[in-house]
Motif scaffolding. Sequence first.
Motif, PDB file in Angstrom:
ATOM      1  N   THR A 103       1.078  -0.940   0.013  1.00 43.39           N
ATOM      2  CA  THR A 103       0.090  -0.058   0.171  1.00 43.39           C
ATOM      3  C   THR A 103       1.029   1.248   0.038  1.00 43.39           C
ATOM      4  N   THR A 104       0.386   2.326  -0.233  1.00 46.12           N
ATOM      5  CA  THR A 104       1.195   3.585  -0.315  1.00 46.12           C
ATOM      6  C   THR A 104       0.797   4.747   0.801  1.00 46.12           C
ATOM      7  N   LYS A 105      -0.316   4.456   1.455  1.00 44.29           N
ATOM      8  CA  LYS A 105      -0.937   5.541   2.531  1.00 44.29           C
ATOM      9  C   LYS A 105      -1.151   4.950   3.831  1.00 44.29           C
ATOM     10  N   LEU A 106      -2.189   3.761   3.642  1.00 45.65           N
ATOM     11  CA  LEU A 106      -2.718   3.084   4.757  1.00 45.65           C
ATOM     12  C   LEU A 106      -2.347   1.850   5.241  1.00 45.65           C
ATOM     13  N   PRO A 107      -2.370   1.602   6.396  1.00 43.36           N
ATOM     14  CA  PRO A 107      -1.790   0.207   6.951  1.00 43.36           C
ATOM     15  C   PRO A 107      -2.935  -0.748   6.794  1.00 43.36           C
ATOM     16  N   ALA A 108      -2.806  -1.859   6.378  1.00 42.38           N
ATOM     17  CA  ALA A 108      -3.856  -2.659   6.208  1.00 42.38           C
ATOM     18  C   ALA A 108      -3.568  -4.466   7.052  1.00 42.38           C
ATOM     19  N   PHE A 109      -4.669  -4.681   7.416  1.00 42.68           N
ATOM     20  CA  PHE A 109      -4.541  -6.027   8.090  1.00 42.68           C
ATOM     21  C   PHE A 109      -5.475  -6.973   7.144  1.00 42.68           C
ATOM     22  N   PHE A 110      -5.207  -8.171   6.956  1.00 38.68           N
ATOM     23  CA  PHE A 110      -5.682  -9.008   6.128  1.00 38.68           C
ATOM     24  C   PHE A 110      -6.296 -10.447   6.950  1.00 38.68           C
ATOM     25  N   VAL A 111      -7.382 -10.686   6.631  1.00 40.31           N
ATOM     26  CA  VAL A 111      -8.081 -11.793   7.290  1.00 40.31           C
ATOM     27  C   VAL A 111      -8.536 -12.758   5.753  1.00 40.31           C
ATOM     28  N   PHE A 112      -7.801 -13.763   5.764  1.00 39.81           N
ATOM     29  CA  PHE A 112      -7.827 -14.628   4.382  1.00 39.81           C
ATOM     30  C   PHE A 112      -9.025 -15.438   4.449  1.00 39.81           C
ATOM     31  N   GLY A 113      -9.683 -15.771   5.625  1.00 36.18           N
ATOM     32  CA  GLY A 113     -10.530 -16.793   5.805  1.00 36.18           C
ATOM     33  C   GLY A 113     -10.231 -18.225   5.898  1.00 36.18           C
ATOM     34  N   LYS A 114     -10.991 -18.967   6.398  1.00 37.69           N
ATOM     35  CA  LYS A 114     -10.511 -20.490   6.606  1.00 37.69           C
ATOM     36  C   LYS A 114     -11.327 -21.501   5.789  1.00 37.69           C
ATOM     37  N   ALA A 115     -11.012 -21.738   4.590  1.00 38.08           N
ATOM     38  CA  ALA A 115     -11.775 -22.662   3.731  1.00 38.08           C
ATOM     39  C   ALA A 115     -11.376 -24.276   4.234  1.00 38.08           C
ATOM     40  N   PRO A 116     -12.437 -25.079   4.404  1.00 41.41           N
ATOM     41  CA  PRO A 116     -12.268 -26.313   4.602  1.00 41.41           C
ATOM     42  C   PRO A 116     -11.691 -27.396   3.644  1.00 41.41           C
ATOM     43  N   MET A 117     -10.894 -28.280   4.034  1.00 45.23           N
ATOM     44  CA  MET A 117     -10.197 -29.192   3.184  1.00 45.23           C
ATOM     45  C   MET A 117     -10.084 -30.479   3.728  1.00 45.23           C
ATOM     46  N   ASN A 118      -9.965 -31.622   3.015  1.00 51.02           N
ATOM     47  CA  ASN A 118      -9.552 -32.954   3.595  1.00 51.02           C
ATOM     48  C   ASN A 118      -8.078 -33.022   3.846  1.00 51.02           C
ATOM     49  N   VAL A 119      -7.437 -32.842   4.967  1.00 51.62           N
ATOM     50  CA  VAL A 119      -6.253 -32.681   5.007  1.00 51.62           C
ATOM     51  C   VAL A 119      -5.376 -34.126   4.737  1.00 51.62           C
ATOM     52  N   SER A 120      -6.034 -35.245   5.216  1.00 55.55           N
ATOM     53  CA  SER A 120      -5.440 -36.655   4.889  1.00 55.55           C
ATOM     54  C   SER A 120      -5.404 -36.985   3.675  1.00 55.55           C
ATOM     55  N   ASP A 121      -6.495 -36.574   2.713  1.00 54.71           N
ATOM     56  CA  ASP A 121      -6.484 -36.711   1.475  1.00 54.71           C
ATOM     57  C   ASP A 121      -5.560 -35.893   0.654  1.00 54.71           C
ATOM     58  N   CYS A 122      -5.448 -34.794   1.255  1.00 52.20           N
ATOM     59  CA  CYS A 122      -4.191 -33.805   0.505  1.00 52.20           C
ATOM     60  C   CYS A 122      -2.803 -34.536   0.862  1.00 52.20           C
ATOM     61  N   VAL A 123      -2.586 -34.993   2.047  1.00 51.72           N
ATOM     62  CA  VAL A 123      -1.267 -35.358   2.581  1.00 51.72           C
ATOM     63  C   VAL A 123      -0.924 -36.814   1.598  1.00 51.72           C
ATOM     64  N   LYS A 124      -1.820 -37.663   1.454  1.00 52.67           N
ATOM     65  CA  LYS A 124      -1.787 -38.770   0.599  1.00 52.67           C
ATOM     66  C   LYS A 124      -1.441 -38.516  -0.690  1.00 52.67           C
ATOM     67  N   ASN A 125      -2.182 -37.413  -1.206  1.00 52.93           N
ATOM     68  CA  ASN A 125      -1.719 -37.304  -2.741  1.00 52.93           C
ATOM     69  C   ASN A 125      -0.469 -36.486  -2.774  1.00 52.93           C
ATOM     70  N   LEU A 126      -0.029 -35.901  -2.023  1.00 56.84           N
ATOM     71  CA  LEU A 126       1.390 -35.048  -1.902  1.00 56.84           C
ATOM     72  C   LEU A 126       2.357 -36.014  -1.750  1.00 56.84           C
ATOM     73  N   ILE A 127       2.394 -37.119  -0.961  1.00 60.91           N
ATOM     74  CA  ILE A 127       3.074 -38.323  -0.617  1.00 60.91           C
ATOM     75  C   ILE A 127       3.471 -38.866  -1.898  1.00 60.91           C
ATOM     76  N   ASP A 128       2.096 -39.164  -2.520  1.00 61.76           N
ATOM     77  CA  ASP A 128       2.180 -40.259  -3.731  1.00 61.76           C
ATOM     78  C   ASP A 128       2.901 -39.347  -5.055  1.00 61.76           C
ATOM     79  N   GLN A 129       2.694 -38.159  -4.964  1.00 67.39           N
ATOM     80  CA  GLN A 129       3.575 -37.242  -6.131  1.00 67.39           C
ATOM     81  C   GLN A 129       4.795 -37.033  -6.058  1.00 67.39           C
ATOM     82  N   ALA A 130       5.271 -36.928  -4.548  1.00 67.18           N
ATOM     83  CA  ALA A 130       6.708 -36.900  -4.378  1.00 67.18           C
ATOM     84  C   ALA A 130       7.327 -38.199  -4.454  1.00 67.18           C
ATOM     85  N   THR A 131       6.904 -39.382  -4.370  1.00 66.15           N
ATOM     86  CA  THR A 131       7.293 -40.854  -4.339  1.00 66.15           C
ATOM     87  C   THR A 131       7.530 -40.872  -5.762  1.00 66.15           C
TER      88      THR A 131
END
Length: 495
Positions: free
Chosen positions: A103-131
């Motif tokens: 920004t140029t003039k004002l300080p800003a604070f960001f609230v990104f939100g919290k979208a849901p996600m299946n963490v276990s499924d994401c980790v499984k796909n991540l490990i499979d791709q890394a392997t």
Amino acid sequence: MEFESTYEISRTVDFIRSGKFTKAALQFPDELLKDSVRVVKSLKDKLRWLSELETEQNNDFKEVSMFVMADTAYGSCCVDEVGASHIGADCVVHYGHACLSPTTKLPAFFVFGKAPMNVSDCVKNLIDQATTNNKRVLVLFGLEYAHLIQNIKEEVMEACESRSQLEIQFADIMCSEILPSDNLNLCNHGVLPTEELTDNKSFGVVASNRYVIGGLHWGLRAEQKMEDYLLFWIGSDNSAFANVVLTYNGCEIIRYDATENCMVTDLSQQKRILKRRYYLVEKAKDANIVGILVGTLGVAGYLHMINQMKDLIAAAGKKAYTLVMGKPNPAKLANFPECDVFIYVSCAQTALLDSKEYLAPVITPFEAMLAFNRGQWTGEYVMQFQDLINSSHTESQNHSKEARFSFLRGGYVEDFDSQENNDEDEGLALAHLTEQALQLRDNPNSLAKRTAKSGAEFLASRSYQGLEIHNENALPEPYVVGRSGRAAGYQGENS
């Protein structure tokens, strides 16, 4: 409690109180506007409760005024400093998807939100791709999933204990607060880091080369390059992901769709965007009149970039016009048919416009430098215009008088050199161009074709310039009484 956690009520109150702000502008995107009233009520209740505690301790506390902002003039991912200045706000709280542009003039604070996600499924796909891949893996993500990244890291670290050959690295959020700064070095100024790369140390990474994109940052060893990594994106196919695909187009990229819980490996559509952008660069080279679209009034450095684009266009022998119109659309830009191409100066995540429906192509500042500097495109793509500030344009000055080959026209062309008229008065130069255009219009057979070099010349060469006024009779014409009745049958009309 879930609502207060999603909108980070406590952290927002701490930001307002620590800065001693008295007027806070709350910026909501359209999809979150329905929760704005409830957010304001929660913030005021929290502030009132804390003020009562301070009153008991004989401390003065000023009430904070809050204003809800919606329908921003430009992209909703940027902080709307113009709207906040209308009500005299001294800080902005930004909700939803953000590009984290400084920004140029004002300080800003960001609230990104919290979208849901299946963490276990994401980790499984991540490990499979890394392997299955022999490359190191770098995990990038949409900011709405930042609250779950720590859980993913922990599960990945547990899996890596039994598979020591896996090398997985995570990016971190660059900031949750931004302070205004005139310095454009985003890595050192205008940003408050939330945490160090402690998780990178767990994977044995000693950062040397630093990378920043879309609010994320990470470090690589000195001997490593981005092309050595497989990029694993967690999130939707949005502007942030397109920014990553174009910037790191030399890397292998896969995406985990958190809403559908599936992997997306076919990115041919995104890769095809590069071909389209290269075509627009070639088309921009043949432009004579260039319109500079102001796509932001709050991102730091936008004025510097506009002036740099003006110098670049003038050095290339072309005419530039600066246009401020908010969010561009085909109807707005159709009012400027004299412009052969438009340069859109905005944040990285709104810079790419699909200009297929536009009369003239819309390009980014980086593409303008490629077109007007006569440089070879190496495949590198820069989305953040701050990275282009102070770039040299001496090459275009050196080659302005040399003929170049136009792929669209199929032959060599010579660019018009506007620097030749530097010694001539600007008004006389404009009159000279207009006179040439009028001669061309009055005698169309004198030249086969001639393209306009300025807006005035374009207007003068048009066959239709508006209603013609006959000056033979200076007296006004008498008024005439029109018909009366209905369209089905006017009075006095013969059936």
